[in-house]
Scaffold this motif. Structure first.
Motif, PDB file in Angstrom:
ATOM      1  N   CYS A  11       0.883  -1.213  -0.061  1.00 40.59           N
ATOM      2  CA  CYS A  11      -0.051  -0.111  -0.181  1.00 40.59           C
ATOM      3  C   CYS A  11       0.721   1.352   0.049  1.00 40.59           C
ATOM      4  O   CYS A  11       0.858   1.835   0.897  1.00 40.59           O
ATOM      5  CB  CYS A  11      -0.841  -0.066   1.302  1.00 40.59           C
ATOM      6  N   PRO A  12       1.552   1.419  -1.216  1.00 39.63           N
ATOM      7  CA  PRO A  12       2.567   2.724  -1.158  1.00 39.63           C
ATOM      8  C   PRO A  12       1.960   4.019  -1.031  1.00 39.63           C
ATOM      9  O   PRO A  12       2.613   4.787  -0.143  1.00 39.63           O
ATOM     10  CB  PRO A  12       2.959   2.781  -2.500  1.00 39.63           C
ATOM     11  N   LYS A  13       0.761   4.233  -1.196  1.00 40.24           N
ATOM     12  CA  LYS A  13       0.105   5.494  -0.814  1.00 40.24           C
ATOM     13  C   LYS A  13      -0.400   5.563   0.523  1.00 40.24           C
ATOM     14  O   LYS A  13      -0.753   6.608   1.003  1.00 40.24           O
ATOM     15  CB  LYS A  13      -0.979   5.907  -1.902  1.00 40.24           C
ATOM     16  N   CYS A  14      -0.746   4.481   1.221  1.00 43.50           N
ATOM     17  CA  CYS A  14      -1.221   4.197   2.351  1.00 43.50           C
ATOM     18  C   CYS A  14      -2.531   5.036   2.831  1.00 43.50           C
ATOM     19  O   CYS A  14      -2.518   5.817   3.541  1.00 43.50           O
ATOM     20  CB  CYS A  14      -0.219   4.640   3.678  1.00 43.50           C
ATOM     21  N   THR A  15      -3.555   4.890   1.732  1.00 48.64           N
ATOM     22  CA  THR A  15      -4.949   5.455   1.869  1.00 48.64           C
ATOM     23  C   THR A  15      -5.902   4.542   2.297  1.00 48.64           C
ATOM     24  O   THR A  15      -5.606   3.120   1.989  1.00 48.64           O
ATOM     25  CB  THR A  15      -5.292   6.080   0.347  1.00 48.64           C
ATOM     26  N   PRO A  16      -6.903   4.671   2.805  1.00 51.89           N
ATOM     27  CA  PRO A  16      -7.938   3.953   3.241  1.00 51.89           C
ATOM     28  C   PRO A  16      -8.296   3.044   2.019  1.00 51.89           C
ATOM     29  O   PRO A  16      -8.341   1.776   2.140  1.00 51.89           O
ATOM     30  CB  PRO A  16      -8.949   4.905   3.744  1.00 51.89           C
ATOM     31  N   ALA A  17      -8.662   3.585   1.008  1.00 51.38           N
ATOM     32  CA  ALA A  17      -9.046   2.879  -0.307  1.00 51.38           C
ATOM     33  C   ALA A  17      -8.012   1.856  -0.719  1.00 51.38           C
ATOM     34  O   ALA A  17      -8.486   0.570  -1.091  1.00 51.38           O
ATOM     35  CB  ALA A  17      -9.198   3.933  -1.556  1.00 51.38           C
ATOM     36  N   GLN A  18      -6.786   2.255  -0.643  1.00 47.96           N
ATOM     37  CA  GLN A  18      -5.822   1.346  -0.952  1.00 47.96           C
ATOM     38  C   GLN A  18      -5.654   0.024   0.024  1.00 47.96           C
ATOM     39  O   GLN A  18      -5.621  -1.317  -0.408  1.00 47.96           O
ATOM     40  CB  GLN A  18      -4.398   1.884  -1.179  1.00 47.96           C
ATOM     41  N   VAL A  19      -5.912   0.452   1.126  1.00 48.46           N
ATOM     42  CA  VAL A  19      -5.799  -0.777   2.096  1.00 48.46           C
ATOM     43  C   VAL A  19      -6.927  -1.827   1.806  1.00 48.46           C
ATOM     44  O   VAL A  19      -7.105  -3.018   2.076  1.00 48.46           O
ATOM     45  CB  VAL A  19      -5.806  -0.236   3.316  1.00 48.46           C
ATOM     46  N   ILE A  20      -8.198  -1.098   1.702  1.00 54.11           N
ATOM     47  CA  ILE A  20      -9.325  -1.993   1.494  1.00 54.11           C
ATOM     48  C   ILE A  20      -9.229  -2.793   0.332  1.00 54.11           C
ATOM     49  O   ILE A  20      -9.636  -4.051   0.121  1.00 54.11           O
ATOM     50  CB  ILE A  20     -10.751  -0.923   1.426  1.00 54.11           C
ATOM     51  N   ARG A  21      -8.615  -2.289  -0.864  1.00 52.25           N
ATOM     52  CA  ARG A  21      -8.403  -2.924  -2.000  1.00 52.25           C
ATOM     53  C   ARG A  21      -7.376  -4.280  -1.740  1.00 52.25           C
ATOM     54  O   ARG A  21      -7.720  -5.183  -2.413  1.00 52.25           O
ATOM     55  CB  ARG A  21      -7.803  -2.125  -3.026  1.00 52.25           C
TER      56      ARG A  21
END
Length: 219
Positions: free
Chosen positions: A81-91
């Protein structure tokens, strides 16, 4: 606006506490132990670790494991999760998080954190304006975030000046060594010592941490 913070004159990209020098002077004036400890660390001071979601994700990952292990898992997490955003974590999902070295429970906690942020059931944009206890009350709704993690967030992200994390083993150890010649201390002992630090309990806590480990920890 968060009146507790300012940018560093030496590095405008770095956020530092606006109150630090005043707090150092006050603590050294009224506490003989602080008078010895504080000068040992020169210009070192507390700095902001990152945005709210990143700070909390790192805190959850670091719970109950060594700093070395936490750093290793965190690096693998950032690869996923290089951007460490909620959406990236969920994906990334539970399986992807498990591949980073997260336990099943911690993967669930990180996903719950991401879902709270995405659904806007917590309000990080308002935390800077809220009282410490109100921020804690909102944050502990998230699975895996208890009072200690919320207090670390108040210290390391919001730079609140008067946090006393009585569940922190490092704080209790620092008080034990510096104020009680290594004798075990209770929470009430710690609270009594810290009464002399008001309203700069965060700053005194930070210096006690440094007295045990000169390198600042990441939370």
């Amino acid at each position: 606006m968060n009146t507790h913070i300012k940018t560093s004159p030496a590095d405008p990209t770095l956020i530092v506490p606006a109150y630090w020098e005043e707090a150092k002077a006050e603590l050294m004036k009224r506490d003989r132990i602080m008078r010895k400890i504080i000068p040992q660390f020169g210009d070192l001071q507390l700095t902001v670790r990152g945005d709210a979601f990143t700070t909390l994700a790192r805190s959850v990952i670091g719970q109950q494991i060594s700093t070395k292990a936490a750093n290793a898992v965190w690096q693998r997490f950032l690869e996923a999760c290089p951007k460490c955003t909620p959406a990236q974590v969920i994906r990334t999902g539970p399986e992807g998080l498990a591949e980073c070295g997260l336990s099943k429970r911690k993967a669930e906690y990180i996903l719950d954190l991401a879902n709270h942020f995405k659904a806007k059931t917590v309000h990080p944009d308002k935390w800077a304006e809220m009282q410490d206890e109100d921020v804690i009350a909102e944050m502990i709704q998230i699975r895996g975030i208890g009072r200690w993690t919320a207090e670390m967030f108040l210290i390391f992200n919001l730079l609140r000046p008067n946090v006393l994390p009585l569940d922190d083993l490092g704080l209790l150890k620092g008080i034990s060594i510096s104020y009680f010649s290594g004798e075990p201390v209770s929470r009430s002992d710690a609270r009594e010592v810290a009464a002399n630090w008001e309203p700069w309990r965060t700053v005194a806590t930070w210096y006690l941490w440094r007295s045990l480990d000169p390198l600042p920890s990441d939370y």
